[in-house]
Design a protein around this motif. Structure first.
Motif, PDB file in Angstrom:
ATOM      1  N   ASN A 251      -4.378   5.118  -2.002  1.00 49.58           N
ATOM      2  CA  ASN A 251      -5.505   5.802  -1.362  1.00 49.58           C
ATOM      3  C   ASN A 251      -5.859   7.035  -2.171  1.00 49.58           C
ATOM      4  O   ASN A 251      -4.969   7.747  -2.636  1.00 49.58           O
TER       5      ASN A 251
ATOM      6  N   ASP B 135     -12.052   0.902   2.177  1.00 54.82           N
ATOM      7  CA  ASP B 135     -11.081   1.087   3.267  1.00 54.82           C
ATOM      8  C   ASP B 135     -11.797   1.437   4.573  1.00 54.82           C
ATOM      9  O   ASP B 135     -12.917   1.937   4.553  1.00 54.82           O
TER      10      ASP B 135
ATOM     11  N   LYS C   6     -11.475  -3.726   3.678  1.00 51.92           N
ATOM     12  CA  LYS C   6     -10.369  -3.600   4.626  1.00 51.92           C
ATOM     13  C   LYS C   6     -10.948  -3.275   6.002  1.00 51.92           C
ATOM     14  O   LYS C   6     -11.561  -2.220   6.188  1.00 51.92           O
TER      15      LYS C   6
ATOM     16  N   GLU D 224       0.861  -1.185   0.000  1.00 52.30           N
ATOM     17  CA  GLU D 224       0.000   0.000   0.000  1.00 52.30           C
ATOM     18  C   GLU D 224       0.890   1.225   0.000  1.00 52.30           C
ATOM     19  O   GLU D 224       1.777   1.365   0.844  1.00 52.30           O
TER      20      GLU D 224
ATOM     21  N   GLU E 185      -8.029   2.241  -3.070  1.00 48.82           N
ATOM     22  CA  GLU E 185      -8.726   2.187  -1.781  1.00 48.82           C
ATOM     23  C   GLU E 185      -9.562   3.439  -1.609  1.00 48.82           C
ATOM     24  O   GLU E 185      -9.040   4.552  -1.677  1.00 48.82           O
TER      25      GLU E 185
END
Ligand code: C2E
Ligand code: CA
Ligand code: CA
Ligand code: CA
Length: 275
Positions: free
Chosen positions: A113, A175, A196, A58, A145
């Motif tokens: 993200n 997320d 997640k 990530e 995400e």
């Protein structure tokens, strides 16, 4: 007493003033720092908990500020959003990350993200696809995400963006699952590829009975909906053992390591024969 009150007033005014000054220094620093390459991707390993193997990374943004040192995203992302440079910043970071991840073992995924603001831009999907082409990067290695806050406004635009990305093979993860006001309802709004589980549940897993029950419930929800699950915030073996007993999950957290620079990632992958 009167004098004291006056001093206090001055003190307050000074504190306000220095806060405003700090804020405007942040804003200038961020605007200037983007073209100067001060914003860089760090990476946190994502592990297949069954095998213990690295499944991907990530990307987590960091600011190497010449005056403030290494600054975390909780400080600069909200400011970048406020001053209208979040899209430019994010595209700059994703551009760098794709160049990095291109060199990794092709089985490794890259998660990024993005801000809710980016999902208001009807051209967002095209921008991402253009970067994928630029780096000749397989779309199915990229995972985006998004948090629930991305789903609140203008769901029509969000849905068409997500559909374009998914049609090209990009995957979408929800997320921080469990922290929003209507997590379950969000599962109907978009065809997510993965959930997640938020760190706040996972980190208490071994010590709080109700967190254990909640995580188990989310894992069986994922099973029922055919949604694979990643647990974030794995900090010790007690948490890891519990998660492993719940099913086949991916996970990440300080137990496996802090977010690392690209140099550290390369050293790690090279040692594992994955570079
Ligand atoms: P997030 O996406 O939920 O990322 C997880 C955060 O938890 C990261 O903090 C990570 O360093 C931290 N973390 C991971 N494992 C553990 C653990 O075991 N224990 C604890 N205590 N913490 C752990 P970080 O890097 O400070 O990032 C904070 C948030 O900033 C991220 O939360 C994400 O929402 C946001 N962010 C990061 N990079 C970007 C970006 O490029 N764009 C946007 N829009 N947001 C970003
Ligand atoms: Ca994340
Ligand atoms: Ca998260
Ligand atoms: Ca978070």
């Amino acid at each position: 007493a009167k004098k004291q009150g006056k001093n206090r007033y001055f003190w307050f005014e000074e504190a306000m003033e220095s806060e405003l000054r700090f804020r405007s220094e942040l804003e200038t620093g961020i605007r200037r720092g983007i073209p100067r390459g001060e914003f860089v991707p760090f990476y946190e390993q994502q592990i297949d908990l069954d095998t213990g193997e690295i499944a991907g990374f990530e990307m987590l943004a960091r600011w190497q500020s010449p005056t403030l040192g290494l600054v975390g995203p909780d400080v600069f992302i909200p400011v970048a959003e406020d001053i209208g440079v979040i899209a430019e910043l994010s595209e700059n970071l994703i551009d760098q990350a794709l160049a990095h991840a291109r060199d990794w073992d092709p089985a490794l995924s890259l998660s990024v993200n993005i801000s809710p603001i980016q999902l208001r831009d009807p051209w967002f999907a095209q921008k991402i696809l253009k970067l994928l082409v630029k780096h000749n990067f397989p779309p199915n290695r990229l995972d985006i995400e998004i948090t629930e806050s991305c789903l609140h406004d203008n769901i029509g635009v969000v849905r068409s963006i997500i559909t374009s990305l998914k049609n090209q093979g990009v995957t979408i993860s929800l997320d921080d699952f469990g922290t929003g006001f209507s997590s379950l309802a969000q599962l109907r709004t978009l065809p997510f590829d993965r959930l997640k589980i938020d760190r706040s549940f996972v980190s208490e897993l071994a010590t709080e009975e109700h967190s254990d029950k909640l995580v188990r419930a989310i894992v069986s929800l994922g099973d029922g909906l055919d949604l694979p699950i990643t647990a974030e915030g794995i900090e010790d073996t007690a948490i890891l053992d519990k998660l492993r007993s719940m099913g086949r999950l991916k996970g990440q957290g300080y137990f496996y390591g802090r977010p690392e620079s690209i140099a550290e990632v390369r050293a790690r992958l090279s040692a594992a024969g994955k570079l």
